[in-house]
Design a protein around this motif. Structure first.
Motif, PDB file in Angstrom:
ATOM      1  N   TYR A 209     -83.164  73.545 -36.197  1.00  0.00           N
ATOM      2  CA  TYR A 209     -83.164  72.605 -35.079  1.00  0.00           C
ATOM      3  C   TYR A 209     -82.346  71.359 -35.413  1.00  0.00           C
ATOM      4  O   TYR A 209     -81.651  70.808 -34.556  1.00  0.00           O
ATOM      5  N   SER A 210     -82.412  70.936 -36.668  1.00  0.00           N
ATOM      6  CA  SER A 210     -81.623  69.778 -37.092  1.00  0.00           C
ATOM      7  C   SER A 210     -80.128  70.068 -36.994  1.00  0.00           C
ATOM      8  O   SER A 210     -79.354  69.264 -36.457  1.00  0.00           O
ATOM      9  N   TYR A 211     -79.721  71.223 -37.488  1.00  0.00           N
ATOM     10  CA  TYR A 211     -78.308  71.601 -37.415  1.00  0.00           C
ATOM     11  C   TYR A 211     -77.855  71.799 -35.973  1.00  0.00           C
ATOM     12  O   TYR A 211     -76.705  71.502 -35.615  1.00  0.00           O
ATOM     13  N   ALA A 212     -78.750  72.326 -35.138  1.00  0.00           N
ATOM     14  CA  ALA A 212     -78.398  72.552 -33.739  1.00  0.00           C
ATOM     15  C   ALA A 212     -78.099  71.228 -33.035  1.00  0.00           C
ATOM     16  O   ALA A 212     -77.183  71.150 -32.202  1.00  0.00           O
ATOM     17  N   VAL A 213     -78.841  70.175 -33.366  1.00  0.00           N
ATOM     18  CA  VAL A 213     -78.567  68.854 -32.800  1.00  0.00           C
ATOM     19  C   VAL A 213     -77.210  68.351 -33.293  1.00  0.00           C
ATOM     20  O   VAL A 213     -76.419  67.805 -32.522  1.00  0.00           O
ATOM     21  N   ARG A 214     -76.926  68.568 -34.558  1.00  0.00           N
ATOM     22  CA  ARG A 214     -75.645  68.138 -35.118  1.00  0.00           C
ATOM     23  C   ARG A 214     -74.465  68.864 -34.481  1.00  0.00           C
ATOM     24  O   ARG A 214     -73.341  68.354 -34.465  1.00  0.00           O
ATOM     25  N   GLU A 215     -74.721  70.063 -33.944  1.00  0.00           N
ATOM     26  CA  GLU A 215     -73.645  70.816 -33.305  1.00  0.00           C
ATOM     27  C   GLU A 215     -73.027  70.062 -32.122  1.00  0.00           C
ATOM     28  O   GLU A 215     -71.848  70.247 -31.821  1.00  0.00           O
ATOM     29  N   LEU A 216     -73.826  69.227 -31.457  1.00  0.00           N
ATOM     30  CA  LEU A 216     -73.303  68.462 -30.338  1.00  0.00           C
ATOM     31  C   LEU A 216     -72.125  67.612 -30.784  1.00  0.00           C
ATOM     32  O   LEU A 216     -71.084  67.545 -30.113  1.00  0.00           O
ATOM     33  N   PHE A 217     -72.256  66.956 -31.927  1.00  0.00           N
ATOM     34  CA  PHE A 217     -71.199  66.090 -32.432  1.00  0.00           C
ATOM     35  C   PHE A 217     -70.081  66.914 -33.077  1.00  0.00           C
ATOM     36  O   PHE A 217     -68.891  66.617 -32.906  1.00  0.00           O
ATOM     37  N   ALA A 218     -70.469  67.964 -33.817  1.00  0.00           N
ATOM     38  CA  ALA A 218     -69.466  68.804 -34.472  1.00  0.00           C
ATOM     39  C   ALA A 218     -68.584  69.504 -33.446  1.00  0.00           C
ATOM     40  O   ALA A 218     -67.374  69.675 -33.661  1.00  0.00           O
ATOM     41  N   THR A 219     -69.153  69.898 -32.329  1.00  0.00           N
ATOM     42  CA  THR A 219     -68.371  70.581 -31.304  1.00  0.00           C
ATOM     43  C   THR A 219     -67.420  69.613 -30.612  1.00  0.00           C
ATOM     44  O   THR A 219     -66.328  70.008 -30.185  1.00  0.00           O
ATOM     45  N   GLY A 220     -67.807  68.346 -30.524  1.00  0.00           N
ATOM     46  CA  GLY A 220     -66.887  67.345 -29.998  1.00  0.00           C
ATOM     47  C   GLY A 220     -65.645  67.229 -30.861  1.00  0.00           C
ATOM     48  O   GLY A 220     -64.518  67.185 -30.361  1.00  0.00           O
ATOM     49  N   LYS A 221     -65.838  67.185 -32.177  1.00  0.00           N
ATOM     50  CA  LYS A 221     -64.700  67.139 -33.102  1.00  0.00           C
ATOM     51  C   LYS A 221     -63.880  68.427 -32.997  1.00  0.00           C
ATOM     52  O   LYS A 221     -62.643  68.399 -33.011  1.00  0.00           O
ATOM     53  N   ALA A 222     -64.581  69.555 -32.910  1.00  0.00           N
ATOM     54  CA  ALA A 222     -63.887  70.844 -32.804  1.00  0.00           C
ATOM     55  C   ALA A 222     -63.015  70.898 -31.556  1.00  0.00           C
ATOM     56  O   ALA A 222     -61.873  71.380 -31.592  1.00  0.00           O
ATOM     57  N   PHE A 223     -63.544  70.419 -30.455  1.00  0.00           N
ATOM     58  CA  PHE A 223     -62.805  70.388 -29.193  1.00  0.00           C
ATOM     59  C   PHE A 223     -61.521  69.574 -29.353  1.00  0.00           C
ATOM     60  O   PHE A 223     -60.440  69.985 -28.917  1.00  0.00           O
ATOM     61  N   ALA A 224     -61.630  68.423 -30.006  1.00  0.00           N
ATOM     62  CA  ALA A 224     -60.460  67.574 -30.228  1.00  0.00           C
ATOM     63  C   ALA A 224     -59.455  68.252 -31.159  1.00  0.00           C
ATOM     64  O   ALA A 224     -58.242  68.246 -30.906  1.00  0.00           O
ATOM     65  N   ASP A 225     -59.953  68.856 -32.257  1.00  0.00           N
ATOM     66  CA  ASP A 225     -59.060  69.529 -33.203  1.00  0.00           C
ATOM     67  C   ASP A 225     -58.290  70.661 -32.542  1.00  0.00           C
ATOM     68  O   ASP A 225     -57.081  70.818 -32.748  1.00  0.00           O
ATOM     69  N   ALA A 226     -59.014  71.468 -31.745  1.00  0.00           N
ATOM     70  CA  ALA A 226     -58.415  72.700 -31.230  1.00  0.00           C
ATOM     71  C   ALA A 226     -57.585  72.488 -29.976  1.00  0.00           C
ATOM     72  O   ALA A 226     -56.534  73.118 -29.816  1.00  0.00           O
TER      73      ALA A 226
END
Length: 232
Positions: free
Chosen positions: A192-209
């Protein structure tokens, strides 16, 4: 009285602008997650569900994404990724295992720990290719194509990470399917902790890709090791 009404009108206008800003912020925050889920839809499978191996296409290569290791031992979540990759190999779904992880400092080596774990479980070292510069998911996907020459692969990770991993590999130009471990069964709190972090990680991923089309930290040179395994 007119002054009072003007103040009330101004207050309501300010509240409306704040509300609109909050709505816009929420939409922008959720846009990367929506992109990852939609772009990976139809390209994901949950491991250890009935008949899951039969639903995974034969794509030749399994890209196993690294995660933290303790000394020379994979952590539990990384071990599950490796177990899934081993099942894909034994079932003939893949011929090569591309082990991509972090080896950015002395004494810390995810790919070697991943290789040793698989070798101890009977997977031939000759089927494994190590990427020591998979510092994040985007780097791993881009390097799989540009450095190792992959064109199609099955990416292996945890379920909470799977939409981002599949979406990034597809954005990198790879024909991609993903298999994820439902880690909530064994590790509910960290999941659950990592799943919350995915919100921010996916934002970075969106920008990178999609925005910057970022290069990996180490973009090359090209290697032929994966091609040799697949050809052999």
């Amino acid at each position: 009285m007119p002054k009072l009404l003007g103040n009330v009108h101004h207050s309501r206008s300010a509240q409306r602008r704040v509300y609109q800003a909050l709505v816009l912020g929420s939409v922008l925050a959720l846009a990367p997650m929506t992109w990852a889920w939609l772009y990976s839809s139809g390209h994901r499978e949950v491991a250890d569900t009935g008949g899951w191996l039969g639903r995974v296409p034969d794509l030749g290569t399994a890209l196993v994404l690294g995660a933290r290791v303790n000394g020379e031992q994979p952590t539990g979540m990384l071990a599950r990724r490796l177990d899934i990759a081993a099942e894909l190999y034994r079932a003939g779904k893949v011929k090569a295992l591309l082990l991509s992880g972090d080896n950015s400092r002395v004494g810390y080596d995810e790919p070697t720990a991943m290789r040793d774990y698989l070798a101890a479980r009977g997977i031939p070292v000759s089927a494994m290719v190590l990427d020591y510069a998979g510092f994040d998911t985007w780097d791993s996907c881009v390097r799989a194509r540009k450095v190792f020459g992959a064109q199609r692969l099955t990416v292996v990770t945890q379920l909470f990470h799977l939409p981002r991993a599949v979406a990034l590999c597809r954005a990198a130009g790879l024909e991609t399917y993903g298999v994820g471990d439902d880690s909530v069964k064994l590790w509910p709190a960290p999941t659950y902790s990592y799943a919350v972090r995915e919100l921010f990680a996916t934002g970075k991923a969106f920008a990178d890709a999609l925005v910057f089309r970022s290069d990996p930290v180490f973009p090359g040179p090209p290697e032929t090791s994966l091609r040799r395994v697949l050809a052999g």
